[in-house]
Design a protein around this motif. Structure first.
Motif, short mmCIF file in Angstrom:
data_model
loop_
_atom_site.label_atom_id
_atom_site.label_comp_id
_atom_site.label_asym_id
_atom_site.label_seq_id
_atom_site.Cartn_x
_atom_site.Cartn_y
_atom_site.Cartn_z
N THR A 154 1.14 -1.88 0.16
CA THR A 154 0.33 -0.43 0.60
C THR A 154 1.14 0.98 -0.04
N ARG B 244 0.32 4.13 1.90
CA ARG B 244 -0.30 3.88 3.27
C ARG B 244 1.62 2.96 3.81
N ALA B 245 2.06 2.21 3.72
CA ALA B 245 2.94 1.03 4.13
C ALA B 245 4.33 2.20 3.67
N ALA C 199 4.83 4.99 2.94
CA ALA C 199 4.65 6.39 2.96
C ALA C 199 5.74 5.57 4.30
N GLN C 200 5.73 5.30 5.70
CA GLN C 200 5.47 5.17 6.42
C GLN C 200 6.76 4.38 6.92
N ALA C 201 6.90 3.62 5.88
CA ALA C 201 8.44 2.59 5.92
C ALA C 201 9.71 3.60 5.44
N GLY D 209 9.49 7.58 5.88
CA GLY D 209 9.38 8.36 7.33
C GLY D 209 8.62 9.76 6.57
N ALA E 248 4.74 11.80 4.05
CA ALA E 248 3.71 11.64 4.81
C ALA E 248 3.39 10.49 3.07
N GLU E 249 2.30 10.43 2.99
CA GLU E 249 1.42 9.62 2.11
C GLU E 249 1.25 9.93 0.90
#
Length: 176
Positions: A13, A15-16, A18-20, A22, A24-25
């Motif tokens: 995704t 989102r995943a 972006a999180q990895a 660091g 924002a989406e």
């Protein structure tokens, strides 16, 4: 790429990613408007890193190196998980365009092998680079995707020989 190789396409995704990373989406979306675009970019980076276009001075050696690199990638279980899922995606055409863009980029880069070989007189002028590279790599993808036959020691050499035989002065592969 790490997330794609670890989790496959269906679990990737924005989102995943972006999180990895660091971020924002929206930062990811600005560069890659869909998961398909993100996958294509990741695969292009993987192939550019693990499968650079060779320039040995010999068309036989360049094609053997290129195909050996492809076989090495296709024998990696994590890469094959991604390749199989990418081949099976049928989302009404959006990912098909992404998949086509990936292969177009690889064929365009690989055309340098054929162009250099023509300039050296190792292949005839007018050789269709896309068709030659497609003829070379198709059996590897077929074996990898269908899983019916593995890659033996002779696979690369015999594939290169058969491909070059098909382009020994004609503009296309041999006819059966």
């Amino acid at each position: 790429m790490r997330l794609l190789l670890e989790n496959g396409h269906s679990n990737l995704t924005i989102r995943a990613v972006a999180q990895a990373a660091g971020v924002a989406e929206t930062t990811v979306y600005r560069r890659w408007p869909s998961v398909g675009h993100l996958i294509a970019a990741a695969l292009l980076r993987l192939t550019a890193t693990d499968n650079p276009i060779p320039d040995t001075g010999s068309v036989e050696d360049d094609l053997a190196t290129l195909l050996s690199q492809i076989v090495a990638l296709l024998t990696r279980p994590d890469v094959m998980r991604v390749v199989r899922s990418a081949a099976a995606i049928d989302d009404g055409g959006a990912f098909a365009a992404t998949r086509a863009a990936f292969f177009d980029a690889r064929f365009t880069a690989s055309a340098a092998i054929v162009e250099r070989a023509v300039a050296r007189g190792q292949l005839p002028a007018g050789t269709d680079s896309h068709r030659l590279i497609e003829t070379l790599v198709a059996p590897a993808y077929m074996r990898a995707l269908l899983g019916s036959r593995g890659f033996d020691d002779d696979f690369v050499d015999s594939s290169v020989a058969a491909t070059l035989h098909g382009f020994d002065g004609r503009t296309g592969p041999p006819r059966p």
